[in-house]
Design a protein around this motif. Structure first.
Motif, mmCIF file in Angstrom:
data_model
loop_
_atom_site.group_PDB
_atom_site.id
_atom_site.type_symbol
_atom_site.label_atom_id
_atom_site.label_comp_id
_atom_site.label_asym_id
_atom_site.label_seq_id
_atom_site.Cartn_x
_atom_site.Cartn_y
_atom_site.Cartn_z
ATOM 1 N N ALA A 235 56.455 19.150 -27.103
ATOM 2 C CA ALA A 235 57.644 19.808 -27.626
ATOM 3 C C ALA A 235 58.835 19.585 -26.703
ATOM 4 O O ALA A 235 59.945 19.263 -27.162
ATOM 5 N N LYS A 236 58.612 19.717 -25.422
ATOM 6 C CA LYS A 236 59.686 19.520 -24.446
ATOM 7 C C LYS A 236 60.228 18.099 -24.529
ATOM 8 O O LYS A 236 61.456 17.885 -24.526
ATOM 9 N N THR A 237 59.338 17.131 -24.638
ATOM 10 C CA THR A 237 59.742 15.730 -24.734
ATOM 11 C C THR A 237 60.547 15.474 -26.007
ATOM 12 O O THR A 237 61.481 14.662 -26.025
ATOM 13 N N ALA A 238 60.190 16.194 -27.075
ATOM 14 C CA ALA A 238 60.883 16.021 -28.355
ATOM 15 C C ALA A 238 62.186 16.804 -28.425
ATOM 16 O O ALA A 238 62.852 16.828 -29.469
ATOM 17 N N GLY A 239 62.559 17.465 -27.336
ATOM 18 C CA GLY A 239 63.799 18.227 -27.315
ATOM 19 C C GLY A 239 63.693 19.584 -27.974
ATOM 20 O O GLY A 239 64.700 20.182 -28.357
ATOM 21 N N ILE A 240 62.472 20.078 -28.090
ATOM 22 C CA ILE A 240 62.215 21.391 -28.709
ATOM 23 C C ILE A 240 61.817 22.385 -27.621
ATOM 24 O O ILE A 240 60.971 22.072 -26.770
ATOM 25 N N THR A 241 62.412 23.567 -27.622
ATOM 26 C CA THR A 241 61.991 24.596 -26.677
ATOM 27 C C THR A 241 60.551 24.971 -26.994
ATOM 28 O O THR A 241 60.256 25.376 -28.123
#
Length: 477
Positions: A235-241
């Motif tokens: 999620a972090k890599t995908a720009g999602i918190t």
């Protein structure tokens, strides 16, 4: 659903003040007397035969049935009186559900009338401690954490004989009943006399956003803690918190406690929360779990504003698509279901290893019987009614998880997920008390300490040692 459970855990803080005043009251009232999965049980018998039951718990029961009033045998009956009976019930939260339960019980037993007495939460304990010691004490009272102090004064009836007579160990979850047991001092939980019966359960677990899961390349909900950590990274890599966290109050506590539950020895953790002598929270497993929590914060898995965000606001942010996960209780389900529909799911915190025990923090809206009640059999019949199919429908509508998990109404979506999770936790005897139940001053230390851990100002071992210091100040070494 109301904020009963968040209020309930905060109630422990207030006991520091309440307990001191109540001790003076009790000094002048010393002569007063006051594991298995759930399944549907029979309704109260109308037979006139009495059932004698001898307690096997730490709080002996005398003929009055009061906790701490001496030793002996209490003769109880499951027969509901045939003559007209009037009961009084004092409560402070979930008024719609409480009144609906009363109405359904009266319909089933029309000879019994229950008059409810509502008191605002902030005044409930103060007014109830006076009422319970008076000659006009309510027959039934909605349980509150302050009832531990009532035990020492013999104001609460030991329900163990009724538990044995009705077979509540078969119709209520063991872990939910165990949370309502207390020793004669009122300080040690999970053992001794049963002083209340649950009328609706709560459960903390993991909500997840299905659309964001797909966007992050995650094909299914995690089944282990390791998989969940991998999903946080995706999620972090995908720009999602990764996780919405509201550490301004209890939001951070839910996250930390959930990691603790699946990373440490559950019986030992329960012993610490319940106040068992010799218990410690400063263990290698607890340090490792707290370090994991700190690492999640350091890696940016929590919002930068976590320490300035409330639990309620973090749930609102999640509902608007701000994060992949939210670790929160069933009380958030109605809000999330309305806002997100089929896009939200719920599961228990994934275990450390695949197939591990289903566990989660939770408590219950519960009811006790005054030891001064003149109609304890009718009052006990009301408690027994709380696990009935009729009551389960009302409890579910009130936003709670019915104690009789097998009688819970059919549900779909996130409510269906909650039902499935509750059944798994009940079957595994996996309900764990909230950590702050360990001591009256514990909630403050947990909230402020976890804020420091998130900010990197306090190391995990130091944080845990600060909790142990609070625990020792209350329970002794």
């Amino acid at each position: 659903m109301s904020s009963f459970f968040r209020r309930e855990i905060r109630m422990r803080r207030r006991l520091v003040i309440v307990g001191a005043g109540f001790a003076l009251l009790l000094a002048g009232c010393s002569s007063l007397t006051p594991g298995s999965s759930a399944s549907t049980s029979s309704t109260p018998s109308t037979s006139s035969a009495a059932v004698s039951a001898t307690t096997s718990t730490g709080g002996a029961v005398a003929s009055s049935g009061a906790v701490g009033s001496g030793s002996g045998v209490a003769a109880v009956t499951t027969a509901v009186p045939a003559d007209k009976v009037e009961l009084k019930l004092a409560f402070t939260d979930s008024p719609d559900m409480t009144k609906a339960l009363i109405a359904a019980f009266e319909k089933k037993f029309p000879q019994v009338t229950i008059t409810s007495q509502y008191t605002q939460f902030n005044d409930y304990v103060k007014s109830l401690k006076l009422a319970m010691s008076s000659d006009s004490a309510p027959d039934l009272a909605q349980y509150n954490a302050a009832f531990g102090t009532f035990v020492a004064g013999g104001l609460i009836r030991d329900l163990t004989p009724y538990e044995q007579a009705y077979g509540w160990d078969k119709s209520f979850p063991k872990s939910a009943l165990d949370e309502l047991r207390v020793d004669p001092t009122g300080k040690i939980l999970g053992t001794g006399a049963l002083i209340a019966v649950p009328g609706g359960l709560s459960l903390v677990g993991v909500y997840y956003n299905k659309q964001l899961m797909t966007k992050a390349g995650i094909t299914s909900p995690p089944t282990t803690l390791t998989e969940m950590e991998a999903d946080l990274a995706k999620a972090k890599t995908a720009g999602i918190t990764p996780v919405s966290v509201g550490s301004l109050d209890t939001g951070g506590l839910h996250v930390w406690a959930s990691v603790m539950n699946v990373s440490t020895d559950v019986p030992a953790l329960k012993n610490w929360i319940n106040g068992k002598a010799g218990s410690s929270i400063v263990t290698p497993a607890a340090i490792a779990a707290t370090q994991k929590f700190a690492d999640w914060a350091k890696k940016g898995y929590f919002p930068a504003s976590a320490n300035g965000t409330s639990e309620n606001d973090s749930a609102t942010a999640f509902a608007k698509g701000a994060s992949l996960f939210l670790i929160n209780g069933n009380w958030a389900a109605a809000q999330l279901d309305k806002a997100m529909g089929a896009n939200v799911g719920f599961m228990v915190m994934p275990p450390a290893t695949a197939g591990g025990k289903a566990v989660g923090n939770g408590f219950s809206v519960s009811y006790s019987i005054s030891a001064k009640s003149k109609h304890p059999e009718a009052a006990a019949a009301f408690l027994n009614f709380l696990q009935s199919p009729e009551a389960s429908v009302i409890e579910d509508a009130g936003g709670f998880l019915p104690p009789n998990a097998s009688a819970a109404p059919a549900a779909t979506g996130v409510k269906g997920d909650l039902k499935k999770a509750n059944q798994a936790v009940v079957s595994a005897d996996g309900l764990i008390p909230f950590p702050d139940f360990a001591a009256p001053a514990m909630l403050d230390s947990l909230e402020s300490g976890l804020q420091s851990v998130i900010a990197g100002r306090e190391q995990p071992q130091d944080f845990l040692q600060s909790l142990q210091t609070v625990w020792t100040a209350y329970h002794g070494s």
